[in-house]
Design a protein around this motif. Structure first.
Motif, PDB file in Angstrom:
ATOM      1  N   ALA A   1       0.836  -1.045  -0.054  1.00 14.91           N
ATOM      2  CA  ALA A   1       0.079   0.153  -0.204  1.00 14.91           C
ATOM      3  C   ALA A   1       0.847   1.276  -0.013  1.00 14.91           C
ATOM      4  O   ALA A   1       1.809   1.159   0.796  1.00 14.91           O
ATOM      5  CB  ALA A   1      -0.815   0.076   1.372  1.00 14.91           C
TER       6      ALA A   1
ATOM      7  N   LEU B   1       0.703   5.415  -0.227  1.00 15.10           N
ATOM      8  CA  LEU B   1      -0.410   6.677  -0.108  1.00 15.10           C
ATOM      9  C   LEU B   1       0.588   8.021  -0.423  1.00 15.10           C
ATOM     10  O   LEU B   1       1.453   8.104   0.249  1.00 15.10           O
ATOM     11  CB  LEU B   1      -1.024   6.869   1.105  1.00 15.10           C
ATOM     12  CG  LEU B   1      -2.098   8.119   1.267  1.00 15.10           C
ATOM     13  CD1 LEU B   1      -3.239   7.714   1.730  1.00 15.10           C
ATOM     14  CD2 LEU B   1      -1.453   9.115   1.977  1.00 15.10           C
TER      15      LEU B   1
ATOM     16  N   ASP C   1       1.939  15.798   6.613  1.00 11.40           N
ATOM     17  CA  ASP C   1       2.145  14.970   5.501  1.00 11.40           C
ATOM     18  C   ASP C   1       1.953  13.507   5.739  1.00 11.40           C
ATOM     19  O   ASP C   1       2.669  12.950   6.604  1.00 11.40           O
ATOM     20  CB  ASP C   1       3.800  15.263   4.971  1.00 11.40           C
ATOM     21  CG  ASP C   1       3.808  14.352   3.808  1.00 11.40           C
ATOM     22  OD1 ASP C   1       2.856  13.816   3.178  1.00 11.40           O
ATOM     23  OD2 ASP C   1       4.995  14.805   3.180  1.00 11.40           O
ATOM     24  N   GLU C   2       0.936  12.975   5.213  1.00 12.13           N
ATOM     25  CA  GLU C   2       0.430  11.429   5.521  1.00 12.13           C
ATOM     26  C   GLU C   2       1.158  10.825   4.421  1.00 12.13           C
ATOM     27  O   GLU C   2       0.766   9.301   4.299  1.00 12.13           O
ATOM     28  CB  GLU C   2      -0.955  11.522   5.569  1.00 12.13           C
ATOM     29  CG  GLU C   2      -1.642  12.233   6.721  1.00 12.13           C
ATOM     30  CD  GLU C   2      -3.160  12.237   6.666  1.00 12.13           C
ATOM     31  OE1 GLU C   2      -3.627  11.136   7.286  1.00 12.13           O
ATOM     32  OE2 GLU C   2      -3.672  13.305   6.330  1.00 12.13           O
ATOM     33  N   SER C   3       2.024  11.200   3.549  1.00  8.92           N
ATOM     34  CA  SER C   3       2.539  10.252   2.567  1.00  8.92           C
ATOM     35  C   SER C   3       3.520   9.278   3.179  1.00  8.92           C
ATOM     36  O   SER C   3       4.074   9.133   4.217  1.00  8.92           O
ATOM     37  CB  SER C   3       3.432  11.025   1.534  1.00  8.92           C
ATOM     38  OG  SER C   3       2.774  12.058   1.057  1.00  8.92           O
ATOM     39  N   GLY C   4       3.195   8.014   2.583  1.00  8.88           N
ATOM     40  CA  GLY C   4       4.045   6.719   2.994  1.00  8.88           C
ATOM     41  C   GLY C   4       3.594   5.603   2.535  1.00  8.88           C
ATOM     42  O   GLY C   4       2.627   5.216   2.064  1.00  8.88           O
ATOM     43  N   SER C   5       4.198   4.419   3.002  1.00  6.02           N
ATOM     44  CA  SER C   5       3.979   3.095   2.138  1.00  6.02           C
ATOM     45  C   SER C   5       4.179   2.055   3.250  1.00  6.02           C
ATOM     46  O   SER C   5       4.639   2.233   4.306  1.00  6.02           O
ATOM     47  CB  SER C   5       4.874   2.674   0.998  1.00  6.02           C
ATOM     48  OG  SER C   5       6.196   2.956   1.485  1.00  6.02           O
ATOM     49  N   TRP C   6       3.599   0.936   2.961  1.00  5.02           N
ATOM     50  CA  TRP C   6       3.638  -0.381   3.764  1.00  5.02           C
ATOM     51  C   TRP C   6       3.565  -1.518   2.942  1.00  5.02           C
ATOM     52  O   TRP C   6       2.927  -1.605   1.986  1.00  5.02           O
ATOM     53  CB  TRP C   6       2.558  -0.335   5.029  1.00  5.02           C
ATOM     54  CG  TRP C   6       2.149  -1.432   5.694  1.00  5.02           C
ATOM     55  CD1 TRP C   6       2.717  -1.692   6.939  1.00  5.02           C
ATOM     56  CD2 TRP C   6       1.495  -2.693   5.462  1.00  5.02           C
ATOM     57  NE1 TRP C   6       2.454  -2.828   7.560  1.00  5.02           N
ATOM     58  CE2 TRP C   6       1.467  -3.236   6.414  1.00  5.02           C
ATOM     59  CE3 TRP C   6       0.610  -2.948   4.327  1.00  5.02           C
ATOM     60  CZ2 TRP C   6       0.980  -4.590   6.502  1.00  5.02           C
ATOM     61  CZ3 TRP C   6       0.224  -4.286   4.451  1.00  5.02           C
ATOM     62  CH2 TRP C   6       0.267  -4.959   5.491  1.00  5.02           C
ATOM     63  N   TYR C   7       4.156  -2.531   3.570  1.00 10.80           N
ATOM     64  CA  TYR C   7       4.138  -3.821   2.791  1.00 10.80           C
ATOM     65  C   TYR C   7       4.408  -4.892   3.611  1.00 10.80           C
ATOM     66  O   TYR C   7       4.811  -4.717   4.756  1.00 10.80           O
ATOM     67  CB  TYR C   7       5.247  -3.904   1.421  1.00 10.80           C
ATOM     68  CG  TYR C   7       6.355  -4.332   2.088  1.00 10.80           C
ATOM     69  CD1 TYR C   7       7.619  -3.228   2.297  1.00 10.80           C
ATOM     70  CD2 TYR C   7       6.895  -5.531   2.119  1.00 10.80           C
ATOM     71  CE1 TYR C   7       8.633  -3.419   2.900  1.00 10.80           C
ATOM     72  CE2 TYR C   7       8.462  -5.816   2.711  1.00 10.80           C
ATOM     73  CZ  TYR C   7       9.239  -4.769   3.016  1.00 10.80           C
ATOM     74  OH  TYR C   7      10.408  -4.945   3.455  1.00 10.80           O
TER      75      TYR C   7
ATOM     76  N   SER D   1       7.537  -0.213   6.590  1.00 10.19           N
ATOM     77  CA  SER D   1       7.024   0.538   6.094  1.00 10.19           C
ATOM     78  C   SER D   1       8.114   1.502   5.834  1.00 10.19           C
ATOM     79  O   SER D   1       9.313   1.543   6.319  1.00 10.19           O
ATOM     80  CB  SER D   1       6.073   1.279   6.946  1.00 10.19           C
ATOM     81  OG  SER D   1       6.426   1.401   8.297  1.00 10.19           O
ATOM     82  N   SER D   2       7.813   2.804   5.005  1.00  9.47           N
ATOM     83  CA  SER D   2       8.649   3.854   4.861  1.00  9.47           C
ATOM     84  C   SER D   2       7.946   5.141   5.158  1.00  9.47           C
ATOM     85  O   SER D   2       6.558   5.223   4.922  1.00  9.47           O
ATOM     86  CB  SER D   2       9.281   3.698   3.408  1.00  9.47           C
ATOM     87  OG  SER D   2       8.203   3.902   2.516  1.00  9.47           O
ATOM     88  N   ASP D   3       8.623   6.231   5.578  1.00 10.51           N
ATOM     89  CA  ASP D   3       7.835   7.483   5.727  1.00 10.51           C
ATOM     90  C   ASP D   3       6.897   7.263   6.786  1.00 10.51           C
ATOM     91  O   ASP D   3       6.866   6.658   7.645  1.00 10.51           O
ATOM     92  CB  ASP D   3       7.395   8.165   4.432  1.00 10.51           C
ATOM     93  CG  ASP D   3       8.477   8.543   3.207  1.00 10.51           C
ATOM     94  OD1 ASP D   3       9.539   8.511   3.843  1.00 10.51           O
ATOM     95  OD2 ASP D   3       8.262   8.179   2.261  1.00 10.51           O
ATOM     96  N   TYR D   4       5.517   7.957   6.419  1.00  6.77           N
ATOM     97  CA  TYR D   4       4.563   7.996   7.415  1.00  6.77           C
ATOM     98  C   TYR D   4       3.601   6.915   7.008  1.00  6.77           C
ATOM     99  O   TYR D   4       2.716   6.953   6.196  1.00  6.77           O
ATOM    100  CB  TYR D   4       3.686   9.441   7.292  1.00  6.77           C
ATOM    101  CG  TYR D   4       2.716   9.434   8.340  1.00  6.77           C
ATOM    102  CD1 TYR D   4       3.029  10.220   9.501  1.00  6.77           C
ATOM    103  CD2 TYR D   4       1.585   9.385   7.980  1.00  6.77           C
ATOM    104  CE1 TYR D   4       2.136  10.494  10.635  1.00  6.77           C
ATOM    105  CE2 TYR D   4       0.363   9.679   9.048  1.00  6.77           C
ATOM    106  CZ  TYR D   4       0.686  10.102  10.246  1.00  6.77           C
ATOM    107  OH  TYR D   4      -0.075  10.166  11.165  1.00  6.77           O
ATOM    108  N   ALA D   5       3.715   5.582   7.956  1.00  8.32           N
ATOM    109  CA  ALA D   5       2.875   4.738   7.558  1.00  8.32           C
ATOM    110  C   ALA D   5       1.427   4.464   8.315  1.00  8.32           C
ATOM    111  O   ALA D   5       0.632   3.644   7.996  1.00  8.32           O
ATOM    112  CB  ALA D   5       3.751   3.502   8.115  1.00  8.32           C
TER     113      ALA D   5
ATOM    114  N   LYS E   1      -1.221   6.088   7.637  1.00  8.86           N
ATOM    115  CA  LYS E   1      -2.226   6.235   7.001  1.00  8.86           C
ATOM    116  C   LYS E   1      -2.337   4.820   6.007  1.00  8.86           C
ATOM    117  O   LYS E   1      -3.233   4.229   5.825  1.00  8.86           O
ATOM    118  CB  LYS E   1      -2.214   7.403   6.149  1.00  8.86           C
ATOM    119  CG  LYS E   1      -3.445   7.875   5.244  1.00  8.86           C
ATOM    120  CD  LYS E   1      -4.563   8.407   6.082  1.00  8.86           C
ATOM    121  CE  LYS E   1      -5.678   8.595   5.110  1.00  8.86           C
ATOM    122  NZ  LYS E   1      -6.928   9.194   5.823  1.00  8.86           N
ATOM    123  N   ALA E   2      -1.209   4.675   5.215  1.00  7.48           N
ATOM    124  CA  ALA E   2      -1.074   3.554   4.494  1.00  7.48           C
ATOM    125  C   ALA E   2      -1.397   2.299   5.051  1.00  7.48           C
ATOM    126  O   ALA E   2      -2.077   1.266   4.767  1.00  7.48           O
ATOM    127  CB  ALA E   2       0.251   3.705   3.705  1.00  7.48           C
TER     128      ALA E   2
END
Lengths: 133, 576
Positions: free
Chosen positions: A98, A100, A117-123, B43-47, B49-50
């Motif tokens: 995911a 965003l 800033d809510e940008s981020g990813s998760w796997y 995760s990377s950056d702000y996790a 939300k994602a």
């Protein structure tokens, strides 16, 4: 009076493929884009309706309509397979991803929504063996 | 301890149900599956939300997990158990058991973790030009990591007690347990607007229980159901320091500003959770009446906030009657009525400048009894005629009227009565298995929709905002005088509403279908003399499903949602 507009677009695709009795593949891809914004707020000029000195007040509110801006784009991907490696034993592999992107503001004069800033990813990778008996 | 007890109880239930099923000495077919493995997530950056519904504290670690399935089939009974354990906070389990039509038991456990974000309050920071009034904020827990663990337990049992009259007992239960940490924001008063944020422990439970009995008596189906629901927080409310009252610019005049506050220079609890209970009884009856069939119900419910001791009571009745008028025409009438009463709390506010020497023309008592907008008598009646026009087309036409009398609102001597006329037409078209489509149009016309009386605006058209509610010799308007200057009723409820819905399905082959549709809605309120409130939304959607051969299946879709609302934007004046 001000207009508040929201737009949401969702795209998705899902596929399952069973090339042989031993192998099963699947994937899901989705994309979601959502925006919300106010039109600029034009406050009426009330200077001729005020009694007393309120010149120290600022009635322009030039950036007020930007406080509630939203602009998110997100991608979600899930894929995986199951492979029958022996009778009653299947190896499975799943991937979820995911990401965003928050385009609602910048770190400067155009601030993000209240959470920043809510940008981020998760796997996540999940794998294992399944036994049927 | 409570969570362990809950898990133990679920395990015991599962074991009992499993034992009950296994104890049957019939020929059985049992299938088991066990999945053993694990997951790795990062995760990377702000996790937050994602990865909102993930347990982020496990990021970067290999976490073991398992799945278990057990299916047991007998000639007259079955038992199913499925468990998916992802990690300690993300678990899904379900067990179902059935013995013929006499006994059904279903229990589920759903557990998830949810990430919560922190409002940085950065838009709560401003000051008048020239060093005037000020709005500030303090994050007492900057960088806090809020999240909670949600557990839900559902169970449902059905027992056939007597076959001749089909006497059946049903009971269901649902519990939602939350634990974790969330953000709590305390708001200081406006002489020095100041927001403070801190972490608040979250530990709450919701329990819902229903039990009832249904039976066939003579030619009628009768039923009774009892319901109980409660919510409670198990942690104390957080507390915050409320600033000392003083002039926002020069810091003086504390003795003058203090009595204008309900409290100042003290630490008090805030963001307190209620403890609520709701109890309900419901009777049902259905059967034949003349040439048609009817179904009716009557229910009573009582809700109470155990801390404030405020209650609300509701009686709800419903009656439906359907009759086939001829082979092509069916008529359905629906009647519902609601009578709801809620306590009206007394609002005790300090007098203006209490304790200070105050001229008589400034002495004011702001206490009042807040009339509940929940109080109402709500009646709705609709009549629908469904007629098959030809083998391919069916038309239904519905007309109705809804009357809501909010007695004692906004004041004890008032009653706001809203009336809504409803008209609806729906056309269905079907051409074999290849194509089917439906179109619906609905119109609602409402007189006097719900609104908050005098909620906004001072009088329109005033050239100068001079006071007219006090005999005081001062030239300025006191802040509490502005309440009397408000005149505009506010509502987002419409007087006119139009809804369109079209959907269509095309099946070019037995293995492929295409769906296309559009939902559109437009409403406006034409009764507000200085507001222009209206909303519109459009939702087209398209999807494709195909399975060209046994190896492939494919689905895809597109949904758009565009909406626009038009309403007033107002700004609080600091000098108010």
């Amino acid at each position: 009076m001000v207009d508040y507009k929201t737009k949401a677009t969702s795209l998705y695709a899902n596929a399952n493929f069973v090339p042989s009795q031993r192998l099963h593949l699947f994937t899901t891809l989705s994309y979601h884009k959502s925006t919300a914004e106010y039109d600029p707020v034009e406050m009426p000029d009330i200077t001729d309706k005020l009694e007393g000195d309120l010149t120290h007040q600022d009635f322009s509110f030039d950036h007020m309509h930007e406080y509630s801006n939203h602009d998110f784009g997100s991608v979600n991907l899930a894929l995986g397979f199951g492979y029958l490696i022996a009778a009653q034993t299947t190896f499975t592999f799943d991937l979820e991803y995911a990401d965003l992107t928050d385009d609602s503001g910048t770190a400067g004069t155009d601030p993000y929504y209240v959470y920043g800033d809510e940008s981020g990813s998760w796997y996540m990778i999940r794998s294992g063996l399944k036994f049927d008996f | 301890m409570k969570s362990k007890l809950t898990i133990f109880s679920i395990g015991l239930l599962l074991l009992l149900a499993a034992s009950f099923s296994v104890a049957q000495s019939e020929e059985t077919v049992d299938k088991y599956s066990l999945w053993l493995g694990g997951y790795y997530a990062d995760s990377s950056d702000y996790a937050k939300k994602a990865g909102e519904y993930r347990l982020l504290e496990n990021a970067g670690e290999l976490v073991p997990s398992f799945k278990f399935g057990w299916q047991s089939l007998r000639p007259n009974s079955s038992f199913d158990l499925d468990v998916d354990y992802l990690d300690e906070e993300n678990i899904v389990g379900r067990m179902t058991s059935r013995i013929g039509d006499r006994y059904n038991f279903d229990v589920q456990y759903r557990s998830l973790s949810r990430q919560l974000q922190q409002d940085l309050l950065t838009n709560m920071e401003t000051r008048e030009a020239g060093g005037g009034k000020i709005l500030t904020h303090d994050l007492m827990d900057a960088g806090a990591d809020y999240s909670y663990h949600r557990r839900e337990i559902l169970s449902k049992v059905s027992l056939l007690l007597q076959r001749d009259n089909n006497v059946r007992f049903t009971a269901s239960h649902r519990s939602i347990l939350k634990s974790g940490e969330e953000q709590a924001i305390a708001s200081n008063h406006c002489l020095s607007c100041h927001l403070t944020s801190k972490s608040q422990e979250l530990e709450s439970s919701t329990h819902q229980f229903q039990a009832g009995i249904d039976a066939e008596v003579s030619k009628y189906d009768v039923g009774y159901q009892f319901g109980f629901r409660m919510y409670e927080s198990h942690v104390p409310a957080p507390s915050a320091y409320y600033d000392e009252a003083k002039h926002p610019v020069n810091g003086g005049s504390g003795v003058e500003f203090a009595p204008r506050q309900l409290y100042d220079d003290t630490t008090l609890a805030f963001s307190a959770q209620p403890k609520t209970e709701k109890m309900s009884h419901k009777l049902r009856l259905k059967g034949d009446l003349g040439k048609g069939k009817f179904a009716g119900s009557l229910s009573y419910s009582r809700s109470e906030n155990k801390y404030s001791e405020l209650t609300s009571n509701a009686w709800v009745g419903a009656f439906n009657y359907a009759v086939t008028m001829n082979p092509q025409t069916r008529f359905i009438a629906r009647l519902t009525g609601v009578r709801r009463e809620a306590d009206d709390p007394f609002i005790d506010v300090r007098d203006y400048r209490v304790g200070r020497t105050t001229p008589s023309y400034l002495q004011s008592n702001f206490d009042y009894e807040r009339q509940s907008s929940l109080d109402r008598a709500d009646g709705k009646i609709t009549a629908e005629v469904i007629r098959r026009l030809n083998p391919k087309m069916t038309l239904s036409v519905l007309a109705g009227y809804n009357r809501v009398d909010r007695y004692s609102y906004p004041d004890s001597d008032d009653n706001l009565v809203s009336g809504t006329f409803i008209g609806q037409a729906k056309l269905n078209y079907r051409k074999g298995l290849k194509y089917r489509s439906s179109f619906k149009y609905r119109f609602e016309k409402t007189s006097d929709p719900f609104n908050t009386f005098k909620g906004l605006f001072e009088e329109r058209g005033r050239e100068i905002l001079t006071r007219n509610v006090s005999a005081s010799p001062f030239f300025f308007i006191f802040y509490w005088e502005r309440e009397a200057l408000k005149y505009q009723n506010i509502t987002t409820e419409p007087t006119d509403l139009h809804e369109f819905a079209w959907k269509s399905t095309w099946r070019p082959t037995l293995k492929t279908s295409v769906n296309l549709g559009l939902n559109a809605k437009f409403d406006k309120n034409g009764d507000l003399d200085s507001l222009d409130v209206k909303h519109s939304s459009f939702q087209p959607h398209l999807s494709l499903t195909t399975a060209p051969n046994p190896k492939w299946s494919f689905t895809a879709g597109l949904t758009l949602n565009s909406s626009k609302s038009r309403g007033p934007v107002t700004v609080a004046l600091f000098d108010g």
